[in-house]
Design a protein around this motif. Structure first.
Motif, short mmCIF file in Angstrom:
data_model
loop_
_atom_site.label_atom_id
_atom_site.label_comp_id
_atom_site.label_asym_id
_atom_site.label_seq_id
_atom_site.Cartn_x
_atom_site.Cartn_y
_atom_site.Cartn_z
N PRO A 94 6.06 42.02 23.74
CA PRO A 94 4.83 42.18 22.95
C PRO A 94 3.88 43.18 23.60
O PRO A 94 3.67 43.15 24.82
CB PRO A 94 4.23 40.76 22.95
CG PRO A 94 5.41 39.86 23.12
CD PRO A 94 6.34 40.60 24.04
N HIS A 95 3.35 44.07 22.79
CA HIS A 95 2.37 45.09 23.20
C HIS A 95 2.96 46.20 24.07
O HIS A 95 2.23 47.06 24.56
CB HIS A 95 1.17 44.46 23.92
CG HIS A 95 0.55 43.32 23.18
ND1 HIS A 95 -0.04 43.47 21.93
CD2 HIS A 95 0.44 42.00 23.51
CE1 HIS A 95 -0.49 42.30 21.52
NE2 HIS A 95 -0.20 41.40 22.45
N SER A 96 4.27 46.20 24.29
CA SER A 96 4.89 47.26 25.08
C SER A 96 4.94 48.56 24.28
O SER A 96 5.08 48.55 23.05
CB SER A 96 6.32 46.86 25.49
OG SER A 96 6.98 47.95 26.10
N ARG A 97 4.85 49.68 25.00
CA ARG A 97 5.06 50.98 24.36
C ARG A 97 6.53 51.22 24.04
O ARG A 97 6.85 52.08 23.22
CB ARG A 97 4.60 52.11 25.30
CG ARG A 97 3.15 52.13 25.63
CD ARG A 97 2.76 53.41 26.34
NE ARG A 97 3.34 53.53 27.68
CZ ARG A 97 3.15 54.59 28.48
NH1 ARG A 97 2.41 55.61 28.06
NH2 ARG A 97 3.69 54.63 29.68
N LEU A 98 7.39 50.47 24.71
CA LEU A 98 8.82 50.72 24.63
C LEU A 98 9.45 49.87 23.53
O LEU A 98 10.03 48.81 23.76
CB LEU A 98 9.48 50.46 25.98
CG LEU A 98 8.83 51.18 27.18
CD1 LEU A 98 9.64 50.95 28.43
CD2 LEU A 98 8.63 52.67 26.90
N ASN A 99 9.31 50.36 22.31
CA ASN A 99 9.83 49.65 21.13
C ASN A 99 11.33 49.89 20.97
O ASN A 99 11.94 50.66 21.70
CB ASN A 99 9.09 50.12 19.88
CG ASN A 99 7.59 49.89 19.95
OD1 ASN A 99 7.13 48.93 20.57
ND2 ASN A 99 6.82 50.77 19.33
#
Length: 269
Positions: A94-99
């Motif tokens: 959650p909330h990571s830039r690494l989707n």
């Protein structure tokens, strides 16, 4: 950087990719393993890029059209210095830039958002054409999957690239022979790819895409026409029980499988 060093880095990227997918509980590990040699050669030998200036106007452009293999790109970008290496641990959190697919608005070094297949090559053609119009000297590279080449948008882009004489464009097709759910031969078999690209007036090179000694010179080649590299690769390359298995397109190893894969990749270091 020489071939031996590039091979070492590719093994390290495979190992970190395996760990990231296992920890996240999701990922497209088979296609990541097949394309990692290409990513390594690009970012550690071929591309003119500056990690501290990811938007430098003179940078070469790379588009990962097979965006579902984003984790391999993130690990490569981290190792090259675009993002902190410890950030790879946040993959899919959650909330990571690494989707699950790369986002150019979040991740430095990502040139365009990809995920819907068949979009990356048309965007790359636009980048290469823009360079021609502006007199810029950067080169544009794009990597697609072989199943992705079933998308008609790719062939429209291929026609346009030939028409515009985009000798500053290199397409790499990760030809691992499998797509989600089936072998390429069982769906819409495009093989052999070479004569089809040549019919559109592209220069074509066929290589073993998991052999760094063939990957590097193919990527560094410059000619008078758009260049396609048909990279014959192995799905799940480097991990014995994953290799050439369609079920590893989108699958997470069990704890036991993870330990086996970890040992195999570690042994190769």
């Amino acid at each position: 950087m020489d071939t031996i060093e590039l091979e070492r880095i590719a093994r390290e990227i495979r190992l970190r990719d395996l760990q990231a997918v296992f920890e996240a509980g999701a990922g497209h590990i088979g296609g990541e393993m097949s394309v990692i040699d290409i990513l390594t050669a690009l970012y550690f030998r071929v591309l003119n890029v500056w990690p501290d200036q990811p938007k430098h106007p003179d940078r070469d452009r790379f588009v990962l059209s097979k965006g579902h293999t984003a984790c391999a790109l993130y690990v490569t970008l981290a190792k090259r210095g675009f993002i902190p290496e410890e950030e790879v641990s946040t993959f899919l959190q959650p909330h990571s830039r690494l989707n699950g697919h790369p986002n150019c608005n979040k991740v430095p070094g990502v040139e365009t958002n990809t995920g819907p297949l068949g979009h990356g090559l048309p965007v790359a053609v636009g980048m290469a054409k823009a360079a021609k119009l502006s007199g810029a000297k950067f080169h544009t590279y794009v990597a697609t999957g072989d199943g992705e080449m079933q998308e008609g948008s790719n062939w429209e882009a291929i026609m346009a690239a030939a028409q515009f004489k985009l000798d500053n464009l290199t397409l790499v097709i990760d030809h691992n022979r499998f797509q989600q759910g089936a072998a390429l031969a069982e769906t819409n078999d495009l093989a052999p790819l070479r004569p089809k690209l040549e019919a559109f007036d592209w220069e074509v090179t066929e290589i073993n895409g998991n052999a760094m000694s063939e990957v590097v010179p193919a990527l560094e080649h410059r000619g008078a026409r758009p260049h396609c590299i048909v990279a014959h690769t192995n799905k799940g390359h480097g991990i014995s029980f994953m290799q050439d298995r369609v079920d590893w397109h989108h699958k997470v190893p069990s704890k036991e499988q993870y330990e086996i894969a970890l040992a195999e990749l570690s042994e190769a270091l």
